[in-house]
Design a protein around this motif. Structure first.
Motif, PDB file in Angstrom:
ATOM      1  N   GLU A  98      37.068  54.214  39.000  1.00  0.00           N
ATOM      2  CA  GLU A  98      35.902  54.410  37.528  1.00  0.00           C
ATOM      3  C   GLU A  98      36.423  55.790  37.047  1.00  0.00           C
ATOM      4  O   GLU A  98      36.812  56.362  37.788  1.00  0.00           O
ATOM      5  CB  GLU A  98      34.219  55.252  38.442  1.00  0.00           C
ATOM      6  CG  GLU A  98      33.729  55.308  37.055  1.00  0.00           C
ATOM      7  CD  GLU A  98      32.002  55.866  37.970  1.00  0.00           C
ATOM      8  OE1 GLU A  98      31.323  55.845  36.941  1.00  0.00           O
ATOM      9  OE2 GLU A  98      31.840  56.321  38.506  1.00  0.00           O
ATOM     10  N   GLY A  99      36.797  55.779  35.982  1.00  0.00           N
ATOM     11  CA  GLY A  99      37.164  56.351  34.777  1.00  0.00           C
ATOM     12  C   GLY A  99      38.561  56.032  34.603  1.00  0.00           C
ATOM     13  O   GLY A  99      39.742  57.003  34.100  1.00  0.00           O
ATOM     14  N   SER A 100      39.732  54.847  35.505  1.00  0.00           N
ATOM     15  CA  SER A 100      40.959  55.084  34.617  1.00  0.00           C
ATOM     16  C   SER A 100      41.098  53.659  35.168  1.00  0.00           C
ATOM     17  O   SER A 100      42.427  54.096  34.149  1.00  0.00           O
ATOM     18  CB  SER A 100      41.951  55.702  36.563  1.00  0.00           C
ATOM     19  OG  SER A 100      41.419  54.555  37.269  1.00  0.00           O
ATOM     20  N   ARG A 101      41.121  52.766  35.187  1.00  0.00           N
ATOM     21  CA  ARG A 101      41.431  51.388  35.366  1.00  0.00           C
ATOM     22  C   ARG A 101      39.689  50.056  34.997  1.00  0.00           C
ATOM     23  O   ARG A 101      38.534  50.777  36.166  1.00  0.00           O
ATOM     24  CB  ARG A 101      42.280  50.840  35.606  1.00  0.00           C
ATOM     25  CG  ARG A 101      42.002  50.713  37.488  1.00  0.00           C
ATOM     26  CD  ARG A 101      43.462  50.798  37.600  1.00  0.00           C
ATOM     27  NE  ARG A 101      43.031  50.761  39.292  1.00  0.00           N
ATOM     28  CZ  ARG A 101      43.840  50.201  40.603  1.00  0.00           C
ATOM     29  NH1 ARG A 101      45.088  49.921  39.657  1.00  0.00           N
ATOM     30  NH2 ARG A 101      43.955  50.907  41.110  1.00  0.00           N
ATOM     31  N   PRO A 102      40.163  49.781  35.001  1.00  0.00           N
ATOM     32  CA  PRO A 102      38.640  48.629  34.425  1.00  0.00           C
ATOM     33  C   PRO A 102      38.492  47.697  35.816  1.00  0.00           C
ATOM     34  O   PRO A 102      39.775  47.934  36.417  1.00  0.00           O
ATOM     35  CB  PRO A 102      38.954  47.833  33.049  1.00  0.00           C
ATOM     36  CG  PRO A 102      40.456  47.560  32.988  1.00  0.00           C
ATOM     37  CD  PRO A 102      40.628  49.019  33.147  1.00  0.00           C
ATOM     38  N   ALA A 103      37.504  47.175  35.902  1.00  0.00           N
ATOM     39  CA  ALA A 103      37.318  46.581  37.158  1.00  0.00           C
ATOM     40  C   ALA A 103      35.488  45.630  36.778  1.00  0.00           C
ATOM     41  O   ALA A 103      35.068  46.157  36.690  1.00  0.00           O
ATOM     42  CB  ALA A 103      37.593  46.731  38.023  1.00  0.00           C
ATOM     43  N   ALA A 104      36.040  44.329  37.494  1.00  0.00           N
ATOM     44  CA  ALA A 104      35.161  43.893  37.677  1.00  0.00           C
ATOM     45  C   ALA A 104      34.714  42.937  38.811  1.00  0.00           C
ATOM     46  O   ALA A 104      35.869  42.573  39.126  1.00  0.00           O
ATOM     47  CB  ALA A 104      34.980  42.136  36.261  1.00  0.00           C
ATOM     48  N   GLY A 105      33.728  42.449  39.312  1.00  0.00           N
ATOM     49  CA  GLY A 105      33.692  42.083  40.457  1.00  0.00           C
ATOM     50  C   GLY A 105      32.585  41.020  40.798  1.00  0.00           C
ATOM     51  O   GLY A 105      31.655  41.201  39.935  1.00  0.00           O
TER      52      GLY A 105
END
Length: 222
Positions: A201-208
Motif C-alpha cells: 500500500e502506498g508504493s505500488r499497485p496490487a490486485a488479488g
C-alpha cells in the motif's frame, strides 16, 4: 485499498485492489460466472500506466475463458495485443474453476498459489522474468511478445483448498507468513492483511483474488 467478499458456484471468494496514485503500474482483477455449468473464471492483470490497453482486458479475458478455456482466452488476448501494436509488457493469469477442478494459463509475472488443507502455500506458476526475479522486470515473456511463452496447468484439488491469484506485489512476503494470513476465515481481512504484510500500500499497485473451492463439481451442460 479496498476489498470485497462474494460467493459463486465454485465457492466463496474475496478480492482486493490497491492503486496508489504515484505507482508506475496498475493492476486489476475480474470474475465471471456461468451458473449453468458452475464454472468461475478469474483473471488478474498488471500493466504499465499509460499503455494503450483497454481497461476491459481482464473482463474480456474472463468471459472468453468461460466460453473457450484459459489458454485460448490468453492466446486471443495476446493476438489482440500484438495486432494492436502494444509494445509494453503486460502480465496476466487466468483461472477456470469447476468444483475442485482447476485450469490455469499465465504469462508474465502475475501469479497463482494453492493453499492446501494442511495450510501449506504452493506456487502454481513460475514468473516469466530473467532468473525468475520479478524485481528486475526483465521479462522473458509477456502478453505483447508475439511467440512468447504461455504456460498452462490442469490440477484436481481437495474440497476446502483455496486458490490465490495476484499481481506480483501482493505476494512479496514469506510463504509461511502468507499461508498463515490466508487461513483467516474472513477472506477480506486475509487479503488486506496480506497486502499490508507485503508492504504494497502506498508504493505500488496490487490486485488479488482468494477463492475457497466448493466440495463438489457441478455437472456441465452439454
Amino acid at each position: 485499498m479496498y476489498a470485497t467478499a462474494r460467493s459463486a458456484p465454485a465457492g466463496p471468494y474475496a478480492t482486493v485492489h490497491i492503486d496508489p496514485r504515484n505507482a508506475p503500474r496498475q493492476a486489476w482483477w475480474a470474475v465471471e460466472t456461468d451458473y449453468r455449468t458452475g464454472d468461475v473464471a478469474m483473471v488478474v492483470t498488471e500493466y504499465p500506466r499509460g499503455t494503450k490497453l483497454s481497461a476491459d482486458l481482464a473482463d474480456d479475458t474472463a468471459r472468453k475463458a468461460l466460453a473457450e478455456g484459459p489458454e485460448k482466452a490468453l492466446r486471443d488476448a495476446r493476438a489482440s495485443a500484438v495486432e494492436f501494436g502494444l509494445a509494453t509488457p503486460v502480465s496476466l493469469v487466468v483461472v477456470l474453476v469447476n468444483g475442485i477442478h482447476v485450469r490455469l494459463a499465465w504469462v508474465g509475472d502475475c501469479r497463482a498459489h494453492l493453499l492446501g488443507n494442511d495450510a501449506q502455500l504452493i506456487s502454481l506458476t513460475e514468473d516469466h522474468t530473467a532468473a525468475g526475479d520479478s524485481t528486475c522486470r526483465a521479462y522473458t515473456s509477456h502478453l505483447a511478445l508475439d511467440g512468447g511463452r504461455i504456460d498452462t496447468l490442469d490440477i484436481e484439488t481437495l474440497p476446502g483448498c483455496r486458490i490465490l491469484l495476484s499481481s506480483p506485489g501482493l505476494t512479496d512476503v514469506d510463504s509461511d507468513v502468507a499461508a498463515h494470513l490466508l487461513c483467516d476465515d474472513d477472506y477480506e481481512s486475509a487479503l488486506v492483511r496480506l497486502a499490508h504484510a507485503s508492504q504494497v500500500e502506498g508504493s505500488r499497485p496490487a490486485a488479488g483474488l482468494l477463492l475457497e473451492l466448493a466440495t463438489t463439481s457441478t455437472s456441465r451442460s452439454q
